[in-house]
Design a protein around this motif. Structure first.
Motif, PDB file in Angstrom:
ATOM      1  N   SER A  61       0.985  -1.052   0.094  1.00 22.47           N
ATOM      2  CA  SER A  61       0.069  -0.085  -0.040  1.00 22.47           C
ATOM      3  C   SER A  61       0.982   1.376   0.025  1.00 22.47           C
ATOM      4  N   ASN A  62       2.031   1.155   0.453  1.00 21.58           N
ATOM      5  CA  ASN A  62       2.833   2.248   0.613  1.00 21.58           C
ATOM      6  C   ASN A  62       4.343   1.808   0.986  1.00 21.58           C
TER       7      ASN A  62
ATOM      8  N   GLN B 141       7.833   2.856   3.444  1.00 23.55           N
ATOM      9  CA  GLN B 141       8.360   4.007   4.292  1.00 23.55           C
ATOM     10  C   GLN B 141       9.954   3.704   4.460  1.00 23.55           C
TER      11      GLN B 141
ATOM     12  N   GLN C  54       7.871   8.778   3.144  1.00 25.09           N
ATOM     13  CA  GLN C  54       7.023   7.746   2.934  1.00 25.09           C
ATOM     14  C   GLN C  54       6.604   7.879   1.498  1.00 25.09           C
TER      15      GLN C  54
ATOM     16  N   GLY D  90       3.864  -1.461   3.715  1.00 24.33           N
ATOM     17  CA  GLY D  90       2.285  -1.587   4.240  1.00 24.33           C
ATOM     18  C   GLY D  90       1.860  -2.654   3.876  1.00 24.33           C
ATOM     19  N   GLY D  91       1.451  -3.647   4.890  1.00 21.67           N
ATOM     20  CA  GLY D  91       1.090  -4.770   4.671  1.00 21.67           C
ATOM     21  C   GLY D  91      -0.593  -5.012   4.705  1.00 21.67           C
TER      22      GLY D  91
ATOM     23  N   GLN E   6      -2.673  -6.212   6.652  1.00 25.50           N
ATOM     24  CA  GLN E   6      -3.442  -5.998   8.034  1.00 25.50           C
ATOM     25  C   GLN E   6      -3.090  -4.609   8.559  1.00 25.50           C
ATOM     26  N   GLY E   7      -2.464  -3.791   7.736  1.00 26.01           N
ATOM     27  CA  GLY E   7      -2.454  -2.446   8.060  1.00 26.01           C
ATOM     28  C   GLY E   7      -0.962  -2.354   8.975  1.00 26.01           C
ATOM     29  N   ASN E   8      -0.116  -3.082   9.208  1.00 26.57           N
ATOM     30  CA  ASN E   8       0.990  -2.952   9.740  1.00 26.57           C
ATOM     31  C   ASN E   8       2.024  -2.846   8.848  1.00 26.57           C
ATOM     32  N   LEU E   9       3.382  -2.431   9.426  1.00 20.27           N
ATOM     33  CA  LEU E   9       4.438  -2.354   8.565  1.00 20.27           C
ATOM     34  C   LEU E   9       5.294  -3.302   8.685  1.00 20.27           C
TER      35      LEU E   9
ATOM     36  N   PHE F 156       8.985  -4.612   7.870  1.00 15.44           N
ATOM     37  CA  PHE F 156      10.101  -4.138   8.138  1.00 15.44           C
ATOM     38  C   PHE F 156      11.326  -5.157   7.227  1.00 15.44           C
ATOM     39  N   GLY F 157      12.011  -4.490   6.278  1.00 18.28           N
ATOM     40  CA  GLY F 157      13.045  -5.228   5.392  1.00 18.28           C
ATOM     41  C   GLY F 157      14.113  -5.439   6.760  1.00 18.28           C
TER      42      GLY F 157
END
Lengths: 115, 110
Positions: B30-31, B33, B48, B92-93, B95-98, B100-101
């Motif tokens: 979705s995005n 950051q 972002q 952005g996953g 489920q709405g969480n980030l 991270f790599g």
């Protein structure tokens, strides 16, 4: 504004002990989360909350409990510490209920060692 | 589950050289950051990106979001010693969480 605060900064536990890591934010953010950071593993989501009274599991929730009784506070409880829980723990918050929609503000971290 | 892959894991450069780190996801994000973490510090938000093909610049830093919203890059022109740290992308996953790599650790030799 203090932003996101975490206590303690450092902690050493013995295997089997329990403890609570404290996290507080004064920005009236809806979303709060706990991550653990291990070398070479990035940041992994433990638990998160989209508002007071609502919590959910992240990627690595086993061995941890959380609660969100107020908007400001989001403590992380280690039920029975294990050496595998040796890590750096970061609390983060963001404005919207979807944590991915806005920048996340991180606390300074808690460095936990379990012997 | 969803994963965000980030390469390289480490990068050592001479001061003045350029630096690029790449992120890839198997699913549409979705995005994206980007965060920077100085040694001994905590992650700090940089930027972002939300739109397909978006490019944003912050002084010597250029951020790109792929057309398919599955990949992103951060490019630093003419690195300085102040650029030292670990750079994380976070997508952005569903489920709405980030998500991270694992980060790219940059060291800069003066």
């Amino acid at each position: 504004n203090a932003g996101v605060t975490q206590t303690p900064k450092f902690q050493v536990l013995k295997t089997g002990q329990s403890m609570t890591l404290q996290c507080a934010q004064d920005m009236n953010h809806e979303y709060m989360s706990w991550y653990r950071q291990d070398p070479g593993m990035g940041l992994r989501l433990i638990h998160y909350s989209v508002g007071a009274g609502i919590t959910d599991q992240g990627e690595v929730p086993n061995g941890y409990n959380v609660s969100r009784s107020t908007t400001e506070d989001f403590p992380l409880r280690l039920l029975s510490a294990a050496p595998s829980q040796t890590s750096v723990y970061f609390c983060a918050s963001s404005y919207s209920r979807r944590g991915a929609d806005n920048e996340q503000f991180f606390g300074p971290g808690t460095r936990l060692t379990v012997l | 589950g969803q994963q965000v892959m980030q390469i390289p894991q480490y990068q050592h450069v001479q001061e003045g050289e350029d630096f690029t780190t790449y992120c890839n996801s198997s699913t549409t994000l979705s995005n994206i950051q980007w965060y920077k973490q100085r040694p001994g510090g905590h992650p700090v938000f940089l930027i972002q990106l939300v739109k397909s093909g978006e490019v944003k610049k912050q002084k010597r830093l250029t951020f790109q979001f792929g057309e398919a919203k599955k990949n992103s890059s951060l490019h630093i022109t003419a690195t300085q010693t102040t650029d030292v740290g670990t750079y994380f992308c976070a997508g952005g996953g569903s489920q709405g969480n980030l998500i991270f790599g694992k980060g790219t650790k940059l060291s800069v030799k003066p």
